[in-house]
Design a protein around this motif. Structure first.
Motif, PDB file in Angstrom:
ATOM      1  N   ASN A  17      42.976  21.422 -49.107  1.00 45.71           N
ATOM      2  CA  ASN A  17      43.844  22.078 -48.129  1.00 45.71           C
ATOM      3  C   ASN A  17      45.272  22.013 -48.659  1.00 45.71           C
ATOM      4  N   LYS A  18      45.878  23.167 -48.862  1.00 50.97           N
ATOM      5  CA  LYS A  18      47.208  23.201 -49.476  1.00 50.97           C
ATOM      6  C   LYS A  18      48.283  22.618 -48.561  1.00 50.97           C
ATOM      7  N   PHE A  19      47.972  22.449 -47.271  1.00 53.91           N
ATOM      8  CA  PHE A  19      48.959  21.884 -46.352  1.00 53.91           C
ATOM      9  C   PHE A  19      49.061  20.372 -46.467  1.00 53.91           C
ATOM     10  N   ASN A  20      47.993  19.712 -46.877  1.00 47.69           N
ATOM     11  CA  ASN A  20      48.059  18.253 -46.998  1.00 47.69           C
ATOM     12  C   ASN A  20      47.966  17.782 -48.449  1.00 47.69           C
TER      13      ASN A  20
ATOM     14  N   SER B 297      43.384  28.318 -46.036  1.00 46.22           N
ATOM     15  CA  SER B 297      43.728  27.098 -45.287  1.00 46.22           C
ATOM     16  C   SER B 297      45.199  27.143 -44.909  1.00 46.22           C
ATOM     17  N   ASN B 298      45.485  27.976 -43.933  1.00 44.05           N
ATOM     18  CA  ASN B 298      46.866  28.215 -43.511  1.00 44.05           C
ATOM     19  C   ASN B 298      47.283  27.353 -42.333  1.00 44.05           C
ATOM     20  N   SER B 299      46.599  26.242 -42.152  1.00 43.89           N
ATOM     21  CA  SER B 299      46.914  25.329 -41.062  1.00 43.89           C
ATOM     22  C   SER B 299      46.529  23.918 -41.476  1.00 43.89           C
ATOM     23  N   ALA B 300      47.318  22.951 -41.027  1.00 41.17           N
ATOM     24  CA  ALA B 300      47.028  21.562 -41.378  1.00 41.17           C
ATOM     25  C   ALA B 300      45.742  21.065 -40.733  1.00 41.17           C
ATOM     26  N   GLN B 301      45.289  21.725 -39.668  1.00 40.93           N
ATOM     27  CA  GLN B 301      44.085  21.265 -38.978  1.00 40.93           C
ATOM     28  C   GLN B 301      42.797  21.697 -39.673  1.00 40.93           C
TER      29      GLN B 301
ATOM     30  N   LYS C  83      39.985  21.612 -42.206  1.00 41.91           N
ATOM     31  CA  LYS C  83      39.468  20.421 -42.875  1.00 41.91           C
ATOM     32  C   LYS C  83      39.046  20.714 -44.310  1.00 41.91           C
TER      33      LYS C  83
END
Length: 349
Positions: free
Chosen positions: A19-22, A100-104, A106
């Motif tokens: 996930n690119k957000f985390n 994966s445009n959201s931190a939620q 998985k």
């Protein structure tokens, strides 16, 4: 809806999507899985079982040209180019990562599989399966060491149901390739269906039946129950199901004539239908073929219970549309200042 009795796995590879957000990255395998017999016998039904009961199908979508849909293109490559299975599977995971445009959203293991001999309707075909395993469960593992058994905790995949999965059949109709999808962790309804797969419902009897019964169910809940009570709501739902069971083709005008008793209710239904179509971006056809599969599934969602504020519930049979009108009466008691229901019966079951 498929049958899997003769199905087999031609190729299967496992990657991990980040996930690119985390800050987690993708991890790729370089070769397909070589199964032992026990693993193969367990994983084949695990992957295919969710689609045995799926009645609704989808088709690939794109705002300009469906041939530009990424998963449509990748699946075609997997069907036609045997030597590129590993490379194309990596492209699929990269595309999933980009959504994966959201931190939620998985991270998880991604299984990409080429199946053979999937039965759809009355013929057999290949299929590409894409599965994302997001949740792992802790379990105890016992082992023998120096003549003593010990125990440790490990994490693994439960062989019960997949978190997210799709099955792309190597067969098409006038609207394109047939796609089935499941999502048991729908924390983001846009992520899997819209962003990753970019699929839509086809213009078929399954969808028309589903749309119309959902319209009727919402109308009964938002209009009939508040204004006319639970009995009228249940009567309407039972009549709706009965109409669909008795007619192979639904004509909306005939439906209104047979189901509603007053012109006022017909007008309320027509007004609600216009609002429902606009708010839900659906078009309710004036005539369509009934899908028995979709009817059976929607019927399971219909609740014909009258819930009273005195902690009493009256459950009505959705398959008996005349029972409520004949054996249930609603009234008002002036002395108690309360509404009441009178139920007629011969003997208790």
């Amino acid at each position: 809806m498929i049958k899997r009795q003769k199905a087999s796995i031609k190729d299967l590879i496992i990657h991990k999507v980040g996930n690119k957000f985390n800050g987690t990255k993708n991890t790729f395998s370089e070769a397909t899985v070589h199964f032992d017999e026990a693993t193969y016998q367990l994983i084949l039904p695990y992957l295919l079982k969710p689609f045995v009961s799926v009645a609704e199908t989808y088709r690939f979508n794109h705002h300009s040209d469906v041939n530009l849909n990424e998963i449509n293109t990748y699946s075609e490559q997997l069907f036609s180019e045997d030597g590129k299975f590993v490379d194309v599977s990596k492209h699929i995971v990269t595309h999933l990562f980009e959504q994966s445009n959201s931190a939620q959203i998985k991270t998880g293991d991604v299984f990409i599989c080429h199946f053979e001999n999937i039965q759809y309707q009355d013929y057999f075909t290949d299929a590409i399966g894409i599965f994302k395993i997001e949740n792992k469960t802790e379990f105890f593992q016992t082992y023998l060491e120096q003549n003593n058994y010990d125990i440790l905790v490990q994490k693994g995949i439960q062989a019960k149901k997949v978190d997210k999965g799709c099955l792309i059949l190597n067969t098409s109709d006038m609207e394109g390739k047939i796609v089935l999808s499941v999502d048991n962790n729908n924390y983001d309804t846009q992520y899997w269906i819209k962003s990753f797969l970019n699929i839509k419902y086809p213009d078929d009897s399954n969808q028309h039946t589903k749309n119309y019964i959902e319209l009727c169910r919402e109308f009964s809940k938002e209009v009939l129950q508040p204004h006319f009570g639970g009995q009228e709501q249940s009567n309407f739902l039972a009549k709706t199901v009965d109409f669909f069971k008795e007619n192979e083709i639904v004509n909306v005008e005939t439906f209104k004539e047979e189901v509603f008793e007053t012109e006022d209710q017909i007008q309320q239904f027509e007004d609600y239908k216009k609002t429902y179509e606009a708010e839900n971006s659906v078009l309710i056809r004036n005539q369509f073929d009934v899908s028995e599969v979709a009817l059976k599934k929607q019927k399971q969602k219909i609740k014909t219970e009258i819930k009273l504020d005195t902690n009493i519930q009256i459950k009505l049979d959705v398959d008996a549309p005349d029972a409520s009108a004949e054996y249930l009466e609603r009234g008002y008691d002036d002395e108690k200042k309360m509404h009441f229901y009178k139920v007629f019966f011969n003997e208790e079951g």
